[in-house]
Design a protein around this motif. Sequence first.
Motif: not given
Length: 250
Positions: A45, A49, A77
Amino acid sequence: MKKILFLCVLSFSMSVLGQDYSAVFEKATQDYASGNYEAAIAKYEQILDGEQESVALYYNLGNAHYKLDHIAPSIFYYEKALQLSPQNQDVQNNLAFAEQMTIDAIEEASPTGIDKLKANTIGTFGSETWAKMAIAGVFIFVVFFIWYYFSIGTGLKRLLFSVSIIGMLLFIFSFSFAFIQQQDTSQERYGIIFSEEASIKAEPNPKASEAFLLHEGTKVKLLDGFNGFYKLEIGDGRQGWLKQEHVKAL
């Protein structure tokens, strides 16, 4: 599950993600291999980001969530990975495993004649494959037309001209199919239900009557948005309204 990680494409994934995130991706993969799924998810993650993405990144995130029995995130996902690589068999297989954990058993509506025709022609390949075939068609046309232009024999010229026309037709049809698929994809929006249970309303109003219930992991088609609600449609054709906080758009 088959092929837990994309180890065979790890180096490619790192090049796609960029130099700054290659070390993070490698550490996340090591965490996954060690069974530290939460740590792996946090690192993956971190890469997201940074506005980076790849098929392997989404695939590994789906796998890590699947290992933790996170139904909605794993399906989400896997679907994101398929957006980048629609024909990827490994992703399709693992998505099928994840979908077995969902509660809602929605019977797909029978496709219309036009939908069947599109599925049997345009839907045979993804837009990327059609685009590659279009490029191949241009190459065939150019090579054989030049060869035709400089050749002498009548019989050979007819053959070369015919092949060049076939190349041009391949380009026209493949380009058209790629364009249609791309348009269909850009116009259609889907999402995954993230709430354990979601009440689908008849109107975009919290006090409206309940039309039906959906559960975590179900894929829905997003038709419109109003007043903090999504108007959605499920596979059997039923439509309703759901608070946007309960669904994550793909």
